[in-house]
Design an enzyme around this catalytic site. Structure first.
Site, PDB file in Angstrom:
ATOM      1  N   ASP A 181       0.832  -1.203   0.000  1.00  0.00           N
ATOM      2  CA  ASP A 181       0.000   0.000   0.000  1.00  0.00           C
ATOM      3  C   ASP A 181       0.869   1.257   0.000  1.00  0.00           C
ATOM      4  OD1 ASP A 181      -2.510   1.414   0.186  1.00  0.00           O
ATOM      5  OD2 ASP A 181      -2.046   1.777   2.290  1.00  0.00           O
ATOM      6  N   ARG A 226      -9.761  10.316 -12.669  1.00  0.00           N
ATOM      7  CA  ARG A 226      -9.157  10.385 -11.340  1.00  0.00           C
ATOM      8  C   ARG A 226      -8.588   9.043 -10.884  1.00  0.00           C
ATOM      9  NH1 ARG A 226     -13.508  12.137  -7.331  1.00  0.00           N
ATOM     10  NH2 ARG A 226     -11.775  11.869  -5.896  1.00  0.00           N
ATOM     11  N   LYS A 227      -8.833   7.984 -11.621  1.00  0.00           N
ATOM     12  CA  LYS A 227      -8.404   6.655 -11.207  1.00  0.00           C
ATOM     13  C   LYS A 227      -7.053   6.278 -11.808  1.00  0.00           C
ATOM     14  CE  LYS A 227     -13.152   4.892 -10.743  1.00  0.00           C
ATOM     15  NZ  LYS A 227     -14.113   3.841 -11.183  1.00  0.00           N
TER      16      LYS A 227
END
Length: 264
Positions: A181, A226-227
């Site tokens: 992450d 935005r992804k």
């Protein structure tokens, strides 16, 4: 000197020494810098302590992405390899910026965050980045990231300490997920600006022995508005063993949690 003046000076000295003790607890500041004079009455000791205290020491925060004594020979070898590509020479022999950039890492990020202004000063002073919250070198997350904008890749050299144990003698899956992450988020931030993870799918293939060094490689798959779609794999340093692989959907954050200094 009148008593009320001495009392005020005593309070000031106490605050000064307290600040020095906090600085001395940092690995980047030598403890002997902040020792007060001993064996002296307070009146003369105060003056001599003020003289002994260095006001030129650096308040620059410690960069945890730099090598320390706990790094293995393999981690140092990989660090030297990628760090050497952060700078290159042109035909005239002048040094210029290379394709890779080392990403500095500190134990706090609130100093970069405009959102931190809404938190109390007490919380801000105690806030710590999760992966940098353990002070003992080599005990937990030892890592350094290198970003390559041209190739749209991010490489992380990661060494897991003994406090990250899950299965006996191996790294906890949650610690691996944390690193994935962190790497994919940092990679997306460099490409898109302020981001937050929307989805992260992780497949564990083989366990990682504690103390070993592995490579996390994050690659851009696609961008849609935005992804940002990113894939990441965790392998042995020679690439012969796949430990973990993941795909993530990271979106551009409208909250603007970080300013441009963090991702520039």
């Amino acid at each position: 000197m009148q008593p009320f003046v001495m009392s005020k000076m005593a309070r000031r000295l106490l605050r000064l020494l307290t600040g020095c003790q906090r600085l001395a607890s940092s690995p980047s500041v030598s403890p002997h810098f902040c020792r007060p004079s001993t064996g002296l009455p307070f009146g003369s000791g105060f003056v001599r302590s003020m003289v002994a205290l260095p006001f030129s020491f650096s308040l620059k925060p410690r960069d945890f992405s730099l090598p320390n004594s706990s790094w293995s020979a393999e981690m140092m070898r990989l660090y030297d390899f990628y760090n050497s590509q952060c700078e290159s020479e042109n035909e005239s022999g002048e040094k210029q910026r290379g394709p890779w950039r080392r990403v500095p890492s500190y134990n706090r990020t609130l100093k970069y965050a405009t959102g931190g202004a809404y938190l109390s000063k007490l919380i801000q002073s105690k806030n710590r980045l999760f992966t940098r919250s353990i002070k003992t070198t080599g005990a937990a997350f030892e890592y350094v990231m290198f970003n390559n904008k041209e190739e749209q890749r991010c490489i992380c050299i990661f060494q897991a300490g003994h406090l990250l144990e899950g299965p006996p003698g191996h790294v906890h899956g949650g610690a691996i997920a944390t690193m994935i992450d962190s790497v994919t988020g940092a990679h997306a931030a460099f490409m898109s600006g302020p981001v937050m993870t929307a989805n992260l799918n992780i497949n564990y293939r083989s366990p990682i022995p504690l103390g070993s060094t592995v490579i996390l490689e994050s690659s851009l798959d696609n961008k849609e508005g935005r992804k940002t779609f990113i894939s990441c794999k965790v392998t042995s340093t020679d690439g012969s063993k796949l430990h973990t692989e993941a795909t993530g959907n990271i979106i551009y954050s409208m909250l603007h949690l970080f300013d441009s200094n963090f991702i520039s």
